[in-house]
Design a protein around this motif. Structure first.
Motif, PDB file in Angstrom:
ATOM      1  N   SER A   3       0.851  -1.172   0.000  1.00 22.40           N
ATOM      2  CA  SER A   3       0.000   0.000   0.000  1.00 22.40           C
ATOM      3  C   SER A   3       0.890   1.226   0.000  1.00 22.40           C
ATOM      4  O   SER A   3       1.789   1.343   0.826  1.00 22.40           O
ATOM      5  CB  SER A   3      -0.905  -0.004   1.244  1.00 22.40           C
ATOM      6  N   PRO A   5       1.592   5.267   0.311  1.00 20.95           N
ATOM      7  CA  PRO A   5       1.066   6.551   0.773  1.00 20.95           C
ATOM      8  C   PRO A   5       1.182   7.611  -0.304  1.00 20.95           C
ATOM      9  O   PRO A   5       2.020   7.524  -1.190  1.00 20.95           O
ATOM     10  CB  PRO A   5       1.962   6.879   1.977  1.00 20.95           C
ATOM     11  N   ARG A  25      -4.358   6.139   0.245  1.00 23.15           N
ATOM     12  CA  ARG A  25      -3.457   5.030  -0.037  1.00 23.15           C
ATOM     13  C   ARG A  25      -3.956   4.292  -1.270  1.00 23.15           C
ATOM     14  O   ARG A  25      -5.137   4.350  -1.598  1.00 23.15           O
ATOM     15  CB  ARG A  25      -3.392   4.057   1.143  1.00 23.15           C
TER      16      ARG A  25
END
Length: 391
Positions: A3, A5, A25
């Motif tokens: 994931s 940011p 995300r």
């Protein structure tokens, strides 16, 4: 599969026009060897899902609430901090609010077919061009499949609750019918099991407005960098839809026959009334952040949805708590839609509670607003059984 940011300085993906919260995300799901098989046929691989998280998961893993968004919503329902962008469900989510993020871990994801970070019609297809009108038809079932895959990716097990309003309520209903063991509770707000003929007619006119815009270019406008897309048609579709989101009473109280002429005068082409300026303003806000092909894709999914048209997974004695919330002033999904839902779910053996708000004149949009009676009821639904994480 990590994931990623999105820091404040990171630009949005090229297929996303709207500003994004720095807390957004991305997860990349359904790799080529295990594609997403769509209910209506076809597959999608490497599905990008935009999502946000609030609060902290409890060690016991029982405090996660999944929030399903409505038609033009996204993965950002509320601010994370004072410097963040405002969200679409600020009265509901955050410290001290009904879904209290001091106690609950909240996940919200942009739906499949959307245009705020998740794979949709503006996403480049296998040939490198935006999918546009070739983006496959998606259903509520497909949206829920992506939500569930995201939760598995995040390591989230059984949910405390699934909650959503309008299109989000349809997703929550689909989740309940096909996967009732996934959550302790399901909260369906201002929604229906299927659109009425009246609803379908409004959708048809909105689609016609988009198609009739010369810049629609048969849905391939995103391939031309000089084509802004069918902004006029999408704006008219939004104006029409917005009328179903407000009640006649709220429109009259807010605007009446008050004048607000356009700067260049009035006439037959543009009326002199404040309500027209308001609808134009709402149209402008939407076209600045939303894609017309996504609008067509998601409204088509709503039109096609018929929750009880195929077998469901509910059995007598099923355990989830089901809460239905409706508003007397809602002329899109009115009290009758909730009564029908109540009857069908009760017949399937579920324990259903209903809350019918008669205090708000805001119409369908009341579920998004700071309506005291409704928010107080929602607060009772989310009053603690989830445990506060230790430490």
């Amino acid at each position: 599969m990590d994931s990623l940011p999105v820091p404040p300085e990171r630009p949005a993906p090229p297929d996303v026009a709207a500003p994004l919260s720095r807390h957004l995300r991305f997860a990349h799901l359904f790799p080529a060897g295990r594609p997403l098989r769509l209910q209506a046929g076809g597959t999608l691989s490497d599905v990008r899902v935009a999502y946000e998280e609030y609060g902290t998961p409890a060690p016991s893993g029982d405090n996660t609430v999944f929030v399903c968004h409505a038609l033009t919503g996204d993965a950002h329902p509320a601010r994370h901090d004072p410097e963040d962008l405002p969200g679409w469900w600020e009265p509901m989510i955050g410290p001290g609010r009904p879904i209290d993020t001091d106690h609950f871990h909240v996940v919200c994801a942009n739906v499949l077919g959307g245009c705020a970070g998740t794979t949709g019609p503006r996403t480049p297809g296998p040939d490198g061009r935006p999918y546009g009108p070739d983006f496959p038809a998606v259903t509520m079932s497909d949206m829920v499949r992506v939500h569930r895959e995201l939760l598995a990716h995040l390591g989230v097990g059984r949910l405390h609750a699934v909650v959503g309003g309008s299109l989000g309520g349809m997703q929550a209903l689909e989740w309940l019918l096909r996967h009732p063991g996934d959550a302790a509770g399901f909260v369906l707000v201002a929604t229906a099991a299927a659109l009425t003929t009246d609803n379908l007619a409004f959708s048809a006119v909105g689609r016609a407005a988009i198609r009739s815009d010369a810049r629609f270019a048969q849905g391939r406008y995103a391939e031309d960098p000089d084509n802004p897309g069918p902004v006029d048609g999408l704006g008219v579709a939004r104006m029409l839809a917005h009328l179903t989101y407000m009640s006649a009473e709220s429109l009259d109280a807010k605007f009446g026959r008050r004048f607000q002429p356009v700067p260049d005068g009035t006439g037959a082409a543009r009326g002199p009334f404040a309500v027209e300026r308001y609808l134009e303003h709402q149209a402008g806000k939407l076209v600045a952040r939303f894609d017309a092909n996504s609008y067509l894709t998601l409204t088509a999914a709503m039109d096609a949805y018929d929750a009880f048209a195929r077998p469901h997974a509910l059995v007598p004695g099923a355990t989830p708590d089901v809460h239905l919330v409706s508003f007397a002033s809602d002329r899109l999904f009115g009290p009758q839609a909730t009564r029908e839902l109540d009857e069908r779910l009760t017949a399937a053996g579920l324990t259903v509670t209903r809350y019918h708000d008669t205090t708000s004149a805001a119409g369908h949009d009341a579920f998004l607003l700071d309506e005291p009676g409704y928010l107080a009821h929602m607060a009772t639904l989310f009053r603690l059984p989830a445990r506060v994480p230790a430490g």
